[in-house]
Design a protein around this motif. Structure first.
Motif, mmCIF file in Angstrom:
data_model
loop_
_atom_site.group_PDB
_atom_site.id
_atom_site.type_symbol
_atom_site.label_atom_id
_atom_site.label_comp_id
_atom_site.label_asym_id
_atom_site.label_seq_id
_atom_site.Cartn_x
_atom_site.Cartn_y
_atom_site.Cartn_z
ATOM 1 N N ARG A 119 0.844 -1.191 0.000
ATOM 2 C CA ARG A 119 0.000 0.000 0.000
ATOM 3 C C ARG A 119 0.881 1.244 0.000
ATOM 4 O O ARG A 119 1.877 1.312 0.717
ATOM 5 N N THR A 120 0.521 2.214 -0.835
ATOM 6 C CA THR A 120 1.217 3.496 -0.876
ATOM 7 C C THR A 120 0.242 4.543 -1.390
ATOM 8 O O THR A 120 -0.941 4.263 -1.595
ATOM 9 N N GLU A 121 0.743 5.728 -1.652
ATOM 10 C CA GLU A 121 -0.077 6.804 -2.191
ATOM 11 C C GLU A 121 0.553 7.304 -3.482
ATOM 12 O O GLU A 121 1.762 7.523 -3.547
ATOM 13 N N VAL A 122 -0.270 7.452 -4.517
ATOM 14 C CA VAL A 122 0.181 7.976 -5.805
ATOM 15 C C VAL A 122 -0.796 9.069 -6.205
ATOM 16 O O VAL A 122 -2.014 8.844 -6.214
ATOM 17 N N PHE A 123 -0.283 10.237 -6.527
ATOM 18 C CA PHE A 123 -1.112 11.406 -6.874
ATOM 19 C C PHE A 123 -2.176 11.672 -5.814
ATOM 20 O O PHE A 123 -3.311 12.026 -6.123
ATOM 21 N N GLY A 124 -1.824 11.449 -4.555
ATOM 22 C CA GLY A 124 -2.746 11.720 -3.471
ATOM 23 C C GLY A 124 -3.804 10.659 -3.245
ATOM 24 O O GLY A 124 -4.693 10.838 -2.414
ATOM 25 N N THR A 125 -3.723 9.545 -3.955
ATOM 26 C CA THR A 125 -4.702 8.467 -3.831
ATOM 27 C C THR A 125 -4.047 7.236 -3.217
ATOM 28 O O THR A 125 -3.007 6.791 -3.716
ATOM 29 N N PRO A 126 -4.638 6.664 -2.166
ATOM 30 C CA PRO A 126 -4.113 5.397 -1.644
ATOM 31 C C PRO A 126 -4.328 4.293 -2.685
ATOM 32 O O PRO A 126 -5.435 4.132 -3.206
ATOM 33 N N VAL A 127 -3.255 3.593 -3.000
ATOM 34 C CA VAL A 127 -3.325 2.534 -4.008
ATOM 35 C C VAL A 127 -2.584 1.303 -3.532
ATOM 36 O O VAL A 127 -1.702 1.370 -2.678
ATOM 37 N N TRP A 128 -2.945 0.179 -4.101
ATOM 38 C CA TRP A 128 -2.149 -1.042 -3.999
ATOM 39 C C TRP A 128 -1.131 -0.972 -5.119
ATOM 40 O O TRP A 128 -1.450 -0.593 -6.241
#
Length: 190
Positions: A119-128
């Motif tokens: 789990r991380t954040e990309v462009f302000g969105t939490p993503v897998w």
């Protein structure tokens, strides 16, 4: 045509919509491709959003596609049941379409990679997101020039492979161990 800032904003909005729709349908997924490379190393340009997902049943897949405002051909949706790629697009009036490539996990490697997602954040969105080692393997398997440049970035910047025996096993299984050896040797020389 999008400028860099507009493209980042468009990808950010798209990723938020797609991630939310996948979560709502309880479809196991993760970010792969150029955006994942940028998240693990340094950002780089890309033309699409690449996702791997567990092969969903047709109903869940169609519900996700509708909720995410993605379009694909019926043939692509039918083929997803056995794995493969769905090239979907999201069109917003007055803007170029955004492409989302959905890689439906049909192999043991793909299923294992999904089980190791993070789990991380990309462009302000939490993503897998795919693990760095598994991203390295995806890129070695694809083997195009941009993929091999990404392999180099992952090795030099991120220091992958972290689990060398596991990466070696899958590289041999996919018969890309020669690419792995050349990439590691190239990184050592620099």
């Amino acid at each position: 045509m999008f400028g860099a800032a507009e493209l980042e904003a468009a990808f950010g909005a798209l990723l938020k919509k797609v991630a939310g729709s996948l979560e709502e349908e309880h479809i196991e997924w993760m970010l792969i491709g150029g955006l994942a490379v940028g998240a693990w190393t340094t950002p780089r340009g890309t033309k699409d959003v690449d996702l791997a997902l567990a092969v969903p049943d047709r109903g869940k897949l169609e519900a996700f596609m509708k909720a995410a405002d993605l379009e694909a051909t019926p043939a692509q949706l039918s083929g997803a049941a056995s794995g493969g790629v769905i090239r979907a697009k999201r069109t917003i009036e007055g803007q170029p379409p955004l492409i989302v490539d959905l890689l439906c996990a049909g192999t043991d490697f793909e299923r294992e990679a999904l089980s190791r997602r993070q789990r991380t954040e990309v462009f302000g969105t939490p993503v897998w997101i795919v693990s760095p080692d598994d991203l390295l393997l995806y890129k070695l398997i694809a083997g195009r020039p941009q993929d091999m440049a990404d392999v180099d970035r992952l090795i030099r910047i991120r220091g992958v492979p972290e689990d060398a025996p596991r990466v070696r096993r899958w590289a041999e299984e996919w018969q890309v161990d020669d690419r792995l050896d050349r990439a590691i040797e190239s990184a050592k020389r620099s």
